[in-house]
Structures are given as structure tokens and as C-alpha cells.
Design a protein around this motif. Structure first.
Motif, PDB file in Angstrom:
ATOM      1  N   PRO A  11     -25.986  23.478  20.077  1.00 26.91           N
ATOM      2  CA  PRO A  11     -27.228  22.799  19.680  1.00 26.91           C
ATOM      3  C   PRO A  11     -27.140  22.255  18.259  1.00 26.91           C
ATOM      4  O   PRO A  11     -26.508  22.861  17.397  1.00 26.91           O
ATOM      5  CB  PRO A  11     -28.292  23.895  19.786  1.00 26.91           C
ATOM      6  CG  PRO A  11     -27.550  25.178  19.813  1.00 26.91           C
ATOM      7  CD  PRO A  11     -26.173  24.898  20.292  1.00 26.91           C
ATOM      8  N   THR A  12     -27.785  21.133  18.053  1.00 26.72           N
ATOM      9  CA  THR A  12     -27.819  20.528  16.716  1.00 26.72           C
ATOM     10  C   THR A  12     -28.828  21.273  15.850  1.00 26.72           C
ATOM     11  O   THR A  12     -29.645  22.044  16.356  1.00 26.72           O
ATOM     12  CB  THR A  12     -28.221  19.045  16.804  1.00 26.72           C
ATOM     13  OG1 THR A  12     -29.549  18.971  17.356  1.00 26.72           O
ATOM     14  CG2 THR A  12     -27.248  18.253  17.656  1.00 26.72           C
ATOM     15  N   LYS A  13     -28.780  21.018  14.563  1.00 24.76           N
ATOM     16  CA  LYS A  13     -29.709  21.661  13.628  1.00 24.76           C
ATOM     17  C   LYS A  13     -31.150  21.296  13.973  1.00 24.76           C
ATOM     18  O   LYS A  13     -32.030  22.155  13.971  1.00 24.76           O
ATOM     19  CB  LYS A  13     -29.360  21.232  12.196  1.00 24.76           C
ATOM     20  CG  LYS A  13     -30.341  21.695  11.142  1.00 24.76           C
ATOM     21  CD  LYS A  13     -30.171  23.157  10.820  1.00 24.76           C
ATOM     22  CE  LYS A  13     -30.995  23.538   9.612  1.00 24.76           C
ATOM     23  NZ  LYS A  13     -31.970  24.555   9.855  1.00 24.76           N
ATOM     24  N   SER A  14     -31.388  20.030  14.318  1.00 24.08           N
ATOM     25  CA  SER A  14     -32.757  19.612  14.665  1.00 24.08           C
ATOM     26  C   SER A  14     -33.220  20.288  15.953  1.00 24.08           C
ATOM     27  O   SER A  14     -34.384  20.663  16.085  1.00 24.08           O
ATOM     28  CB  SER A  14     -32.846  18.096  14.787  1.00 24.08           C
ATOM     29  OG  SER A  14     -31.998  17.633  15.826  1.00 24.08           O
ATOM     30  N   ALA A  15     -32.301  20.487  16.897  1.00 23.65           N
ATOM     31  CA  ALA A  15     -32.656  21.158  18.154  1.00 23.65           C
ATOM     32  C   ALA A  15     -32.999  22.619  17.897  1.00 23.65           C
ATOM     33  O   ALA A  15     -33.981  23.146  18.438  1.00 23.65           O
ATOM     34  CB  ALA A  15     -31.512  21.043  19.150  1.00 23.65           C
ATOM     35  N   LEU A  63     -35.681  18.565  23.729  1.00 23.63           N
ATOM     36  CA  LEU A  63     -36.064  17.626  22.676  1.00 23.63           C
ATOM     37  C   LEU A  63     -36.679  16.350  23.243  1.00 23.63           C
ATOM     38  O   LEU A  63     -37.507  15.712  22.594  1.00 23.63           O
ATOM     39  CB  LEU A  63     -34.845  17.263  21.820  1.00 23.63           C
ATOM     40  CG  LEU A  63     -34.445  18.261  20.753  1.00 23.63           C
ATOM     41  CD1 LEU A  63     -33.115  17.872  20.124  1.00 23.63           C
ATOM     42  CD2 LEU A  63     -35.518  18.358  19.680  1.00 23.63           C
ATOM     43  N   GLU A  64     -36.270  16.001  24.461  1.00 23.52           N
ATOM     44  CA  GLU A  64     -36.773  14.783  25.094  1.00 23.52           C
ATOM     45  C   GLU A  64     -38.189  14.949  25.644  1.00 23.52           C
ATOM     46  O   GLU A  64     -38.864  13.960  25.927  1.00 23.52           O
ATOM     47  CB  GLU A  64     -35.841  14.352  26.230  1.00 23.52           C
ATOM     48  CG  GLU A  64     -34.433  14.028  25.775  1.00 23.52           C
ATOM     49  CD  GLU A  64     -33.464  13.847  26.934  1.00 23.52           C
ATOM     50  OE1 GLU A  64     -33.896  13.903  28.106  1.00 23.52           O
ATOM     51  OE2 GLU A  64     -32.270  13.657  26.654  1.00 23.52           O
ATOM     52  N   LEU A  65     -38.639  16.207  25.812  1.00 21.90           N
ATOM     53  CA  LEU A  65     -39.943  16.460  26.423  1.00 21.90           C
ATOM     54  C   LEU A  65     -41.064  16.421  25.388  1.00 21.90           C
ATOM     55  O   LEU A  65     -40.873  16.863  24.248  1.00 21.90           O
ATOM     56  CB  LEU A  65     -39.949  17.846  27.077  1.00 21.90           C
ATOM     57  CG  LEU A  65     -38.981  18.087  28.214  1.00 21.90           C
ATOM     58  CD1 LEU A  65     -39.004  19.556  28.611  1.00 21.90           C
ATOM     59  CD2 LEU A  65     -39.311  17.214  29.409  1.00 21.90           C
ATOM     60  N   PHE A  73     -42.176  23.773  30.753  1.00 23.92           N
ATOM     61  CA  PHE A  73     -40.774  24.043  31.033  1.00 23.92           C
ATOM     62  C   PHE A  73     -40.443  25.502  30.698  1.00 23.92           C
ATOM     63  O   PHE A  73     -39.834  26.220  31.495  1.00 23.92           O
ATOM     64  CB  PHE A  73     -39.913  23.078  30.217  1.00 23.92           C
ATOM     65  CG  PHE A  73     -38.433  23.265  30.384  1.00 23.92           C
ATOM     66  CD1 PHE A  73     -37.784  22.860  31.540  1.00 23.92           C
ATOM     67  CD2 PHE A  73     -37.685  23.843  29.371  1.00 23.92           C
ATOM     68  CE1 PHE A  73     -36.409  23.021  31.682  1.00 23.92           C
ATOM     69  CE2 PHE A  73     -36.317  24.011  29.508  1.00 23.92           C
ATOM     70  CZ  PHE A  73     -35.679  23.599  30.667  1.00 23.92           C
ATOM     71  N   LEU A  74     -40.867  25.949  29.520  1.00 21.14           N
ATOM     72  CA  LEU A  74     -40.615  27.328  29.110  1.00 21.14           C
ATOM     73  C   LEU A  74     -41.351  28.319  30.007  1.00 21.14           C
ATOM     74  O   LEU A  74     -40.828  29.386  30.328  1.00 21.14           O
ATOM     75  CB  LEU A  74     -41.014  27.530  27.647  1.00 21.14           C
ATOM     76  CG  LEU A  74     -40.162  26.799  26.612  1.00 21.14           C
ATOM     77  CD1 LEU A  74     -40.794  26.891  25.222  1.00 21.14           C
ATOM     78  CD2 LEU A  74     -38.741  27.335  26.597  1.00 21.14           C
ATOM     79  N   TYR A  75     -42.567  27.968  30.418  1.00 22.02           N
ATOM     80  CA  TYR A  75     -43.351  28.816  31.323  1.00 22.02           C
ATOM     81  C   TYR A  75     -42.593  29.039  32.635  1.00 22.02           C
ATOM     82  O   TYR A  75     -42.502  30.159  33.125  1.00 22.02           O
ATOM     83  CB  TYR A  75     -44.712  28.182  31.589  1.00 22.02           C
ATOM     84  CG  TYR A  75     -45.543  28.944  32.588  1.00 22.02           C
ATOM     85  CD1 TYR A  75     -46.401  29.955  32.167  1.00 22.02           C
ATOM     86  CD2 TYR A  75     -45.476  28.669  33.949  1.00 22.02           C
ATOM     87  CE1 TYR A  75     -47.167  30.670  33.073  1.00 22.02           C
ATOM     88  CE2 TYR A  75     -46.230  29.382  34.859  1.00 22.02           C
ATOM     89  CZ  TYR A  75     -47.072  30.374  34.420  1.00 22.02           C
ATOM     90  OH  TYR A  75     -47.820  31.080  35.320  1.00 22.02           O
TER      91      TYR A  75
END
Length: 189
Positions: A11-15, A63-65, A73-75
Motif C-alpha cells: 500500500p502507498t502512504k496515502s492509502a 481509495l476509489e470508493l 465495503f468494510l461492513y
């Protein structure tokens, strides 16, 4: 034809920052959801930890959501992870072993005599230590930590069939080591 393994990019830092923001924002709600399925505070925390580990694996997709879809999504991941954990817990449900004399001892009693009446832990550790490292790893992950073969395969970056084969070989090797020393046992169900 050789199958290609799918490799996730780190994962990137922003992610990572975004996942951390989601964690800070939604962790209490998601833990509450997990507790509705699991009914155990510790296991609910484990579910939450697994969910955010998975979120880090698929951070670019998250990140796209939009924010509200990320929660949904997490739920869904919480719900599915809770169901998986319930399944694993029921599969690994067993009676606790107690010490023979109530004191610190190397010998344990199986109250229902399902497997062996007495287990000499030092002998077992010694026998497992004689196995090849790849067999030891799969055996410990499967029996001690309760991982599924699919999870082991993902963790070790091998196929699920290879994980099953290594576990089978480890069991056969252990059986041979015990029989070599006259320590065979009869499996009872």
C-alpha cells in the motif's frame, strides 16, 4: 500450464493514511457489528483487526470508493470475517485439557479420552522439530493457530493443494516417528 500468483502491491502512504482515517472513523461501529455476530469482545477485536488487514491488501480499490461506500465495503468484510471465524471456532471447538494433578506438569489428561490419554509435550515438540521446516510450518499454522489451508497457502505463497500435501506429509512423518519408537496410538472418535 503454470498458474500465475497474483501479487498485491504494497500500500502507498496515502492509502495507509486513508485506511487509518477509516479505522479511526468506523472502528467502534464495525466492532459493534462484529459483536452482534460473534458475542465475544476479544474475537470481535480479532475480526476488526483482520478486516483492516484485508483493507490494507486492497487499499487501492478502497481509495476509489466514496466514503459511505467504503463503510459498506468494510461492513461486508466484517460480516464475512465474523462468519468465517464462527466456522473456524466451531470446527476447532474442543474440551480444554487439564493437568493431571492440578499442578505444573508435562502430562495432560484428555477428559473424554478422544485422542490420547496422556500427551508428553516434550516428546511431541521433539518429533515436530525433526520434521522439515516447510512441514513444521504448515502443521503448526493448521493445528495450533487454526488457519485454513487457503489462508496458509496465501500466507506462504504456495497453492492450497501444496499446503494440504505438506500437512499430510507431516502427519505421516510424525506417525512414522512415533511408530519407530513404539509410541503409536489409536485414533478414537
Amino acid at each position: 500450464m503454470k498458474m500465475k500468483r497474483r501479487k498485491n502491491k504494497p500500500p502507498t502512504k496515502s492509502a495507509v493514511d486513508y485506511i487509518e482515517l477509516l479505522y479511526n472513523k468506523y472502528a467502534p461501529k464495525l466492532k459493534y457489528v462484529a459483536k452482534q455476530y460473534i458475542h465475544n469482545d476479544t474475537l470481535a477485536e480479532n475480526v476488526l483487526q483482520n478486516v483492516f488487514e484485508k483493507a490494507l491488501l486492497y487499499s487501492e480499490k478502497i481509495l476509489e470508493l466514496p466514503d459511505e461506500k467504503a463503510f459498506t465495503f468494510l461492513y461486508v468484510i466484517v460480516r464475512n470475517t465474523a462468519y468465517d471465524m464462527i466456522k473456524v471456532e466451531s470446527r476447532n471447538n474442543h474440551e480444554e485439557l487439564t493437568y493431571e494433578d492440578g499442578e505444573d506438569s508435562e502430562y495432560l489428561i484428555d477428559p473424554n479420552d478422544y485422542y490420547m490419554e496422556y500427551i508428553d509435550l516434550n516428546v511431541m515438540v521433539d518429533k515436530i522439530g525433526r520434521l522439515p521446516t516447510n512441514q513444521q510450518t504448515v502443521l503448526i499454522l493448521y493445528y495450533y493457530y487454526g488457519f485454513s489451508f487457503l489462508e496458509i497457502a496465501t500466507l506462504l505463497q504456495i497453492s492450497e493443494l501444496t499446503a494440504k500435501k505438506r500437512c499430510s506429509l507431516a502427519r505421516s512423518s510424525l506417525r512414522a516417528l512415533f511408530e519407530k519408537e513404539g509410541l503409536s496410538y489409536e485414533y478414537k472418535r
